[in-house]
Motif scaffolding. Structure first.
Motif, PDB file in Angstrom:
ATOM      1  N   ASP A 382       0.814  -1.217   0.000  1.00 27.51           N
ATOM      2  CA  ASP A 382       0.000   0.000   0.000  1.00 27.51           C
ATOM      3  C   ASP A 382       0.849   1.269   0.000  1.00 27.51           C
ATOM      4  O   ASP A 382       0.459   2.278  -0.580  1.00 27.51           O
ATOM      5  CB  ASP A 382      -0.929   0.011   1.216  1.00 27.51           C
ATOM      6  CG  ASP A 382      -2.062  -0.991   1.076  1.00 27.51           C
ATOM      7  OD1 ASP A 382      -2.213  -1.559  -0.025  1.00 27.51           O
ATOM      8  OD2 ASP A 382      -2.794  -1.206   2.069  1.00 27.51           O
ATOM      9  N   VAL A 383       2.008   1.227   0.660  1.00 26.66           N
ATOM     10  CA  VAL A 383       2.854   2.420   0.754  1.00 26.66           C
ATOM     11  C   VAL A 383       3.372   2.812  -0.626  1.00 26.66           C
ATOM     12  O   VAL A 383       3.308   3.982  -1.033  1.00 26.66           O
ATOM     13  CB  VAL A 383       4.033   2.186   1.726  1.00 26.66           C
ATOM     14  CG1 VAL A 383       4.934   3.414   1.776  1.00 26.66           C
ATOM     15  CG2 VAL A 383       3.513   1.866   3.124  1.00 26.66           C
ATOM     16  N   LEU A 384       3.894   1.835  -1.361  1.00 23.63           N
ATOM     17  CA  LEU A 384       4.391   2.097  -2.713  1.00 23.63           C
ATOM     18  C   LEU A 384       3.258   2.553  -3.621  1.00 23.63           C
ATOM     19  O   LEU A 384       3.399   3.529  -4.376  1.00 23.63           O
ATOM     20  CB  LEU A 384       5.052   0.831  -3.277  1.00 23.63           C
ATOM     21  CG  LEU A 384       5.505   0.867  -4.740  1.00 23.63           C
ATOM     22  CD1 LEU A 384       6.438   2.038  -5.001  1.00 23.63           C
ATOM     23  CD2 LEU A 384       6.171  -0.452  -5.126  1.00 23.63           C
ATOM     24  N   LEU A 385       2.119   1.882  -3.529  1.00 25.54           N
ATOM     25  CA  LEU A 385       0.974   2.222  -4.374  1.00 25.54           C
ATOM     26  C   LEU A 385       0.477   3.631  -4.071  1.00 25.54           C
ATOM     27  O   LEU A 385       0.114   4.396  -4.966  1.00 25.54           O
ATOM     28  CB  LEU A 385      -0.137   1.194  -4.151  1.00 25.54           C
ATOM     29  CG  LEU A 385      -1.230   1.113  -5.221  1.00 25.54           C
ATOM     30  CD1 LEU A 385      -0.651   0.881  -6.601  1.00 25.54           C
ATOM     31  CD2 LEU A 385      -2.233   0.016  -4.867  1.00 25.54           C
ATOM     32  N   ARG A 386       0.480   3.998  -2.803  1.00 22.90           N
ATOM     33  CA  ARG A 386       0.028   5.322  -2.370  1.00 22.90           C
ATOM     34  C   ARG A 386       0.921   6.415  -2.963  1.00 22.90           C
ATOM     35  O   ARG A 386       0.444   7.434  -3.466  1.00 22.90           O
ATOM     36  CB  ARG A 386       0.050   5.381  -0.837  1.00 22.90           C
ATOM     37  CG  ARG A 386      -0.704   6.533  -0.229  1.00 22.90           C
ATOM     38  CD  ARG A 386      -0.807   6.330   1.273  1.00 22.90           C
ATOM     39  NE  ARG A 386      -1.775   5.299   1.596  1.00 22.90           N
ATOM     40  CZ  ARG A 386      -1.771   4.588   2.718  1.00 22.90           C
ATOM     41  NH1 ARG A 386      -0.809   4.764   3.600  1.00 22.90           N
ATOM     42  NH2 ARG A 386      -2.699   3.698   2.939  1.00 22.90           N
ATOM     43  N   PHE A 387       2.241   6.187  -2.907  1.00 26.85           N
ATOM     44  CA  PHE A 387       3.165   7.184  -3.450  1.00 26.85           C
ATOM     45  C   PHE A 387       2.966   7.332  -4.957  1.00 26.85           C
ATOM     46  O   PHE A 387       2.941   8.453  -5.484  1.00 26.85           O
ATOM     47  CB  PHE A 387       4.613   6.787  -3.153  1.00 26.85           C
ATOM     48  CG  PHE A 387       5.606   7.846  -3.556  1.00 26.85           C
ATOM     49  CD1 PHE A 387       6.024   8.796  -2.644  1.00 26.85           C
ATOM     50  CD2 PHE A 387       6.112   7.900  -4.855  1.00 26.85           C
ATOM     51  CE1 PHE A 387       6.933   9.783  -3.007  1.00 26.85           C
ATOM     52  CE2 PHE A 387       7.019   8.871  -5.228  1.00 26.85           C
ATOM     53  CZ  PHE A 387       7.430   9.821  -4.299  1.00 26.85           C
ATOM     54  N   ILE A 388       2.828   6.208  -5.660  1.00 27.01           N
ATOM     55  CA  ILE A 388       2.659   6.246  -7.116  1.00 27.01           C
ATOM     56  C   ILE A 388       1.379   6.996  -7.492  1.00 27.01           C
ATOM     57  O   ILE A 388       1.348   7.767  -8.457  1.00 27.01           O
ATOM     58  CB  ILE A 388       2.648   4.812  -7.684  1.00 27.01           C
ATOM     59  CG1 ILE A 388       4.024   4.174  -7.535  1.00 27.01           C
ATOM     60  CG2 ILE A 388       2.240   4.809  -9.152  1.00 27.01           C
ATOM     61  CD1 ILE A 388       4.038   2.689  -7.809  1.00 27.01           C
ATOM     62  N   ASN A 389       0.306   6.769  -6.720  1.00 20.98           N
ATOM     63  CA  ASN A 389      -0.951   7.466  -6.973  1.00 20.98           C
ATOM     64  C   ASN A 389      -0.764   8.976  -6.848  1.00 20.98           C
ATOM     65  O   ASN A 389      -1.164   9.739  -7.726  1.00 20.98           O
ATOM     66  CB  ASN A 389      -2.021   6.989  -5.994  1.00 20.98           C
ATOM     67  CG  ASN A 389      -2.771   5.763  -6.481  1.00 20.98           C
ATOM     68  OD1 ASN A 389      -3.905   5.841  -6.911  1.00 20.98           O
ATOM     69  ND2 ASN A 389      -2.123   4.626  -6.421  1.00 20.98           N
ATOM     70  N   ILE A 390      -0.148   9.395  -5.756  1.00 18.06           N
ATOM     71  CA  ILE A 390       0.047  10.829  -5.520  1.00 18.06           C
ATOM     72  C   ILE A 390       0.989  11.418  -6.566  1.00 18.06           C
ATOM     73  O   ILE A 390       0.789  12.541  -7.044  1.00 18.06           O
ATOM     74  CB  ILE A 390       0.592  11.069  -4.090  1.00 18.06           C
ATOM     75  CG1 ILE A 390      -0.452  10.618  -3.058  1.00 18.06           C
ATOM     76  CG2 ILE A 390       0.951  12.535  -3.868  1.00 18.06           C
ATOM     77  CD1 ILE A 390       0.039  10.621  -1.622  1.00 18.06           C
ATOM     78  N   PHE A 391       2.003  10.673  -6.950  1.00 15.13           N
ATOM     79  CA  PHE A 391       2.968  11.114  -7.959  1.00 15.13           C
ATOM     80  C   PHE A 391       2.277  11.411  -9.288  1.00 15.13           C
ATOM     81  O   PHE A 391       2.686  12.327 -10.027  1.00 15.13           O
ATOM     82  CB  PHE A 391       4.033  10.025  -8.154  1.00 15.13           C
ATOM     83  CG  PHE A 391       5.157  10.409  -9.073  1.00 15.13           C
ATOM     84  CD1 PHE A 391       6.337  10.923  -8.570  1.00 15.13           C
ATOM     85  CD2 PHE A 391       5.034  10.246 -10.446  1.00 15.13           C
ATOM     86  CE1 PHE A 391       7.387  11.279  -9.417  1.00 15.13           C
ATOM     87  CE2 PHE A 391       6.073  10.607 -11.307  1.00 15.13           C
ATOM     88  CZ  PHE A 391       7.252  11.119 -10.782  1.00 15.13           C
ATOM     89  N   ASN A 392       1.233  10.653  -9.607  1.00 15.51           N
ATOM     90  CA  ASN A 392       0.586  10.760 -10.926  1.00 15.51           C
ATOM     91  C   ASN A 392      -0.708  11.567 -10.930  1.00 15.51           C
ATOM     92  O   ASN A 392      -1.331  11.722 -11.989  1.00 15.51           O
ATOM     93  CB  ASN A 392       0.299   9.352 -11.456  1.00 15.51           C
ATOM     94  CG  ASN A 392       1.554   8.655 -11.951  1.00 15.51           C
ATOM     95  OD1 ASN A 392       2.029   8.909 -13.052  1.00 15.51           O
ATOM     96  ND2 ASN A 392       2.114   7.788 -11.122  1.00 15.51           N
ATOM     97  N   MET A 393      -1.154  12.106  -9.798  1.00 19.31           N
ATOM     98  CA  MET A 393      -2.400  12.871  -9.738  1.00 19.31           C
ATOM     99  C   MET A 393      -2.283  14.217 -10.443  1.00 19.31           C
ATOM    100  O   MET A 393      -1.222  14.846 -10.436  1.00 19.31           O
ATOM    101  CB  MET A 393      -2.808  13.110  -8.279  1.00 19.31           C
ATOM    102  CG  MET A 393      -3.404  11.907  -7.599  1.00 19.31           C
ATOM    103  SD  MET A 393      -3.854  12.295  -5.892  1.00 19.31           S
ATOM    104  CE  MET A 393      -4.456  10.702  -5.357  1.00 19.31           C
TER     105      MET A 393
END
Length: 482
Positions: A382-393
């Motif tokens: 979840d931590v990696l996925l969370r960062f990737i989501n925020i990175f691409n918003m």
């Protein structure tokens, strides 16, 4: 008569010249090894090559001036060495139940069971008096140096390495049977040649290996000067035999074997070498070793039921193969705790950087960090996925989630955005896999070459485990995108 006298003078003069040359090289080594840490791996590598050239010259010169170890043993697997060690630990209250010390192919020394051992049975117990600890070091003349020197006073692992060497160099040591059974050399990165280290090119482990080598080289130069300019009893013993090979040996002994036990007052955990227990080799499992404060001993229980003739293993802890490679000198292919650390960060030129930073902070994340890609069927947490989501918003998405009370940032996002995030991770993983100079298939073929040195094979196995994790991550992302 005159010729003999001339010869003696010549030898003294030659020895003095060697000492002077070593001192000059140590000054140069200390200067190079204390330069600010490079962030570029290629520059780190050049720095390492420069230090290696100096080290090789020092090693040749030290062979001429450093006193040889006249009591050096023929090898730890020698029956006489094992017998002396066995008698020593038994005489001093240690116990080994249901196992024999044996040489085991691909492992060195280990334990082979001679009877059935039920799970959770007590197999090994080692009283504290047998352990080499920082507390024990402070009961020797080394105490004076520990109290005076900043490095020894603040780095317990370094103190333990110097203490081990001091006991090795003494004419008599209580721990001699234990010191004799330690390996003569190790497979830690301190023993790798430049060419062997180059097998890690493209791997993030190369940078860590180079940094570790630089640190140890700096320590060696520092202690050489300390022992040669101090007049305490420890320095007088150390400077007669202190060499780069011996310091690498001592540091590697500590790196591969140290553990924590309670201090004498029970207030702190201190570094310790635990004889007998440290012969155990590693496998997946759970921690089954603890310190018994009532009996003042380390106790090791069986992590599973063993049948006669099996090797007795313990679990070293949840470590990646990079950790095991750097600190223990081996790679464990079946390692269920393995993974790959991916560095990700928000660019300073990103126009939405401040909004991203604010949202990351909401989830206790930094704008730049390392994220763990796990081995196995569920590699992305979840931590990696969370960062990737925020990175691409985009700006609208960032605004929504900054104002939202939702606990997750990967819910209620549309399919196109989800694909965008997975595509970003896929591209990053492929980029990382592409930095290696060989393929997985080529590595597997290379490992069949019996002419390769053990260290070179170990480096290839290290990079292969990393590639397998990256390949597994790419395959996982491909499935998620479908």
């Amino acid at each position: 008569m005159g010729r003999k006298g001339s010869g003696k003078k010549s030898k003294k003069s030659s020895a003095l010249n060697n000492h002077n040359e070593i001192n000059e090289l140590m000054d140069k080594l200390l200067l190079i090894s204390t330069l600010p840490q490079e962030t570029d791996v290629s520059k780190l590598l050049e720095n390492h090559k420069d230090m290696t050239v100096i080290i090789e010259t020092i090693k040749k010169l030290q062979k001429k001036v450093v006193n040889e170890d006249k009591n050096r043993t023929s090898g730890r697997t020698c029956p006489a060495i094992i017998d002396r060690f066995t008698n020593w630990f038994k005489e001093n209250g240690a116990e080994l139940e249901g196992c024999d010390i044996r040489e085991i192919e691909n492992y060195g020394l280990g334990f082979i069971t001679n009877t059935k051992i039920p799970e959770s049975s007590l197999v090994i117990s080692v009283p504290k008096k047998l352990m080499l600890t920082v507390d024990a070091a402070k009961k020797t003349p080394l105490k004076q140096l520990i109290e005076k020197d900043y490095l020894l006073g603040n780095m317990p692992n370094v103190t333990l390495a110097v203490f081990l060497l001091y006991e090795k160099y003494k004419s008599e040591s209580f721990w001699k049977p234990y010191i004799d059974i330690l390996p003569n050399t190790y497979n830690t990165v301190l023993y790798f040649t430049v060419d062997e280290l180059l097998e890690l090119k493209g791997s993030p482990t190369l940078e860590k290996a180079l940094c570790k080598n630089k640190s140890i080289i700096r320590q060696f130069a520092y202690f050489y000067k300390l022992f040669n300019t101090s007049e305490d009893s420890v320095s007088q013993i150390m400077r007669k035999r202190f060499s780069f090979e011996d310091y690498c040996w001592a540091v590697s002994s500590v790196m591969t074997r140290q553990n924590k036990v309670p201090s004498e007052d029970g207030k702190d955990a201190i570094n310790a070498l635990i004889p007998l227990w440290d012969i155990c080799n590693h496998m997946n499992g759970t921690i089954t070793t603890d310190y018994n404060p009532d009996l003042k001993r380390c106790e090791c229980l069986a992590l599973k039921t063993y049948q006669p003739g099996e090797q007795f293993f313990i679990f070293y802890g949840a470590r990646t193969n990079a950790d095991l490679f750097l600190h223990n000198g081996f790679v464990y292919e079946e390692n269920v705790h393995d993974g790959y650390w991916i560095k990700l960060g928000i660019s300073k030129s990103d126009p939405l950087r401040e909004q991203r930073k604010e949202l990351l902070k909401k989830f206790s994340l930094e704008p730049t960090g390392s994220f763990f890609l796990r081995k196995g069927s569920d590699p992305v947490d979840d931590v990696l996925l969370r960062f990737i989501n925020i990175f691409n918003m985009n700006q609208e998405q960032l605004k929504y989630w900054l104002e939202s009370n939702e606990s997750s940032v990967f819910q209620c996002l549309n399919i196109n955005f989800e694909k965008k995030c997975w595509s970003f991770l896929q591209a990053r993983l492929k980029l990382l896999l592409g930095t290696y100079k060989t393929t997985i298939e080529e590595d597997l073929k290379l490992l069949q070459d019996e002419q390769l040195s053990p260290n070179r094979k170990l480096a290839i196995r290290m990079r292969l485990t990393e590639k397998m994790i990256l390949k597994n991550g790419i395959d996982y992302v491909d499935r998620m995108m479908q």
